[in-house]
Write a protein that holds these residues in place. Sequence first.
Motif, mmCIF file in Angstrom:
data_model
loop_
_atom_site.group_PDB
_atom_site.id
_atom_site.type_symbol
_atom_site.label_atom_id
_atom_site.label_comp_id
_atom_site.label_asym_id
_atom_site.label_seq_id
_atom_site.Cartn_x
_atom_site.Cartn_y
_atom_site.Cartn_z
ATOM 1 N N GLN A 122 0.823 -1.209 0.000
ATOM 2 C CA GLN A 122 0.000 0.000 0.000
ATOM 3 C C GLN A 122 0.859 1.261 0.000
ATOM 4 O OE1 GLN A 122 -2.633 -0.701 3.344
ATOM 5 N NE2 GLN A 122 -4.051 -1.822 2.035
ATOM 6 N N ALA A 123 1.947 1.217 -0.803
ATOM 7 C CA ALA A 123 2.876 2.338 -0.883
ATOM 8 C C ALA A 123 2.464 3.360 -1.944
ATOM 9 C CB ALA A 123 4.284 1.825 -1.181
ATOM 10 N N ILE A 124 1.508 3.009 -2.803
ATOM 11 C CA ILE A 124 1.030 3.932 -3.841
ATOM 12 C C ILE A 124 -0.108 4.754 -3.244
ATOM 13 C CG2 ILE A 124 0.119 4.156 -6.175
ATOM 14 C CD1 ILE A 124 2.795 2.767 -6.207
ATOM 15 N N VAL A 125 0.007 6.071 -3.329
ATOM 16 C CA VAL A 125 -0.994 6.971 -2.759
ATOM 17 C C VAL A 125 -1.653 7.753 -3.891
ATOM 18 C CG1 VAL A 125 -1.364 8.914 -1.175
ATOM 19 C CG2 VAL A 125 0.409 7.200 -0.673
ATOM 20 N N ASP A 162 4.983 6.279 -1.336
ATOM 21 C CA ASP A 162 5.460 6.440 0.032
ATOM 22 C C ASP A 162 6.704 5.568 0.172
ATOM 23 O OD1 ASP A 162 5.960 6.345 2.770
ATOM 24 O OD2 ASP A 162 3.826 6.353 3.297
ATOM 25 N N ARG A 163 7.857 6.197 0.161
ATOM 26 C CA ARG A 163 9.122 5.453 0.169
ATOM 27 C C ARG A 163 9.348 4.690 1.475
ATOM 28 N NH1 ARG A 163 12.353 6.088 -4.074
ATOM 29 N NH2 ARG A 163 11.935 7.814 -5.474
ATOM 30 N N ASP A 164 8.677 5.099 2.540
ATOM 31 C CA ASP A 164 8.819 4.364 3.800
ATOM 32 C C ASP A 164 8.119 3.010 3.734
ATOM 33 O OD1 ASP A 164 10.282 6.402 4.972
ATOM 34 O OD2 ASP A 164 8.492 7.396 5.759
ATOM 35 N N PRO A 190 21.760 -5.642 -0.094
ATOM 36 C CA PRO A 190 21.203 -4.470 0.589
ATOM 37 C C PRO A 190 19.694 -4.637 0.764
ATOM 38 C CG PRO A 190 21.764 -3.945 -1.668
ATOM 39 C CD PRO A 190 22.255 -5.343 -1.414
ATOM 40 N N LEU A 191 19.173 -4.192 1.884
ATOM 41 C CA LEU A 191 17.748 -4.280 2.160
ATOM 42 C C LEU A 191 17.007 -3.016 1.740
ATOM 43 C CD1 LEU A 191 17.735 -6.063 5.622
ATOM 44 C CD2 LEU A 191 17.321 -7.041 3.373
ATOM 45 N N ALA A 192 17.697 -2.051 1.136
ATOM 46 C CA ALA A 192 17.056 -0.802 0.690
ATOM 47 C C ALA A 192 16.278 -1.082 -0.593
ATOM 48 C CB ALA A 192 18.112 0.256 0.428
ATOM 49 N N PRO A 193 15.138 -0.419 -0.783
ATOM 50 C CA PRO A 193 14.351 -0.639 -2.006
ATOM 51 C C PRO A 193 15.001 0.002 -3.230
ATOM 52 C CG PRO A 193 13.378 1.090 -0.698
ATOM 53 C CD PRO A 193 14.487 0.519 0.111
ATOM 54 N N HIS A 194 14.602 -0.490 -4.395
ATOM 55 C CA HIS A 194 15.012 0.148 -5.635
ATOM 56 C C HIS A 194 14.312 1.499 -5.723
ATOM 57 C CE1 HIS A 194 16.705 -3.582 -6.474
ATOM 58 N NE2 HIS A 194 16.147 -3.905 -7.598
ATOM 59 N N SER A 195 14.924 2.425 -6.406
ATOM 60 C CA SER A 195 14.249 3.719 -6.574
ATOM 61 C C SER A 195 13.559 3.746 -7.920
ATOM 62 C CB SER A 195 15.253 4.850 -6.493
ATOM 63 O OG SER A 195 16.163 4.808 -7.567
ATOM 64 N N PHE A 196 12.472 4.473 -8.005
ATOM 65 C CA PHE A 196 11.775 4.644 -9.255
ATOM 66 C C PHE A 196 11.013 5.948 -9.214
ATOM 67 C CE2 PHE A 196 8.897 2.359 -6.544
ATOM 68 C CZ PHE A 196 7.670 2.918 -6.782
ATOM 69 N N ARG A 197 10.550 6.371 -10.356
ATOM 70 C CA ARG A 197 9.785 7.603 -10.411
ATOM 71 C C ARG A 197 8.557 7.355 -11.249
ATOM 72 N NH1 ARG A 197 10.650 10.433 -15.262
ATOM 73 N NH2 ARG A 197 12.287 9.527 -16.492
#
Length: 169
Positions: free
Chosen positions: A107-110, A121-123, A159-166
């Motif tokens: 539910q990260a898409i707002v 929501d990057r968190d 790494p446990l960090a997410p990929h970035s996207f736009r």
Amino acid sequence: MVGGARTMTTAIGMGKHGARAIDAYLDGARYEAPPKHPPISFQMLDLPVYLESIRHAQQELPLAARASFAEVVQGLSQDEGQAEAGRCLSCGNCFECDNCFAACPEQAIVRLGRGRGYRVDRDLCTGCGICFEQCPCHAIEMKAESQPTSGPLGTIGEPLAPHSFRVRV
């Protein structure tokens, strides 16, 4: 027929460009057009989403009857026009279909409201890419992050960090 449609599309686009330039001028600024989206190849389109709808043929004035300035292409009814607009492949422009919103397991898409698109929501985002896979017009781009020099690592050193996207607007 194709040339006439292309001319109409160009005229509408130039009208929008002129209106934006006038609006910027009245605000004491200069209108700068946003960069164009890169073209989407045929192979990138999610065609099963679109192939179910039938294309509506426009009636044409018979060649023998084309002796005046009457319209040659008769156009579509309102219902046919709406059905044709629904067939649009969009080719890289988000048309707010909500596929990404519905598919996101975190539910990260707002939703930002009609005509304003979405925010991530990057968190909450884990970078799983499901939104990218579900987007029928490739309006989301996934970009791998470089290996972080610090931060949490998984059990095998990943790494446990997410990929970035736009999201294209």
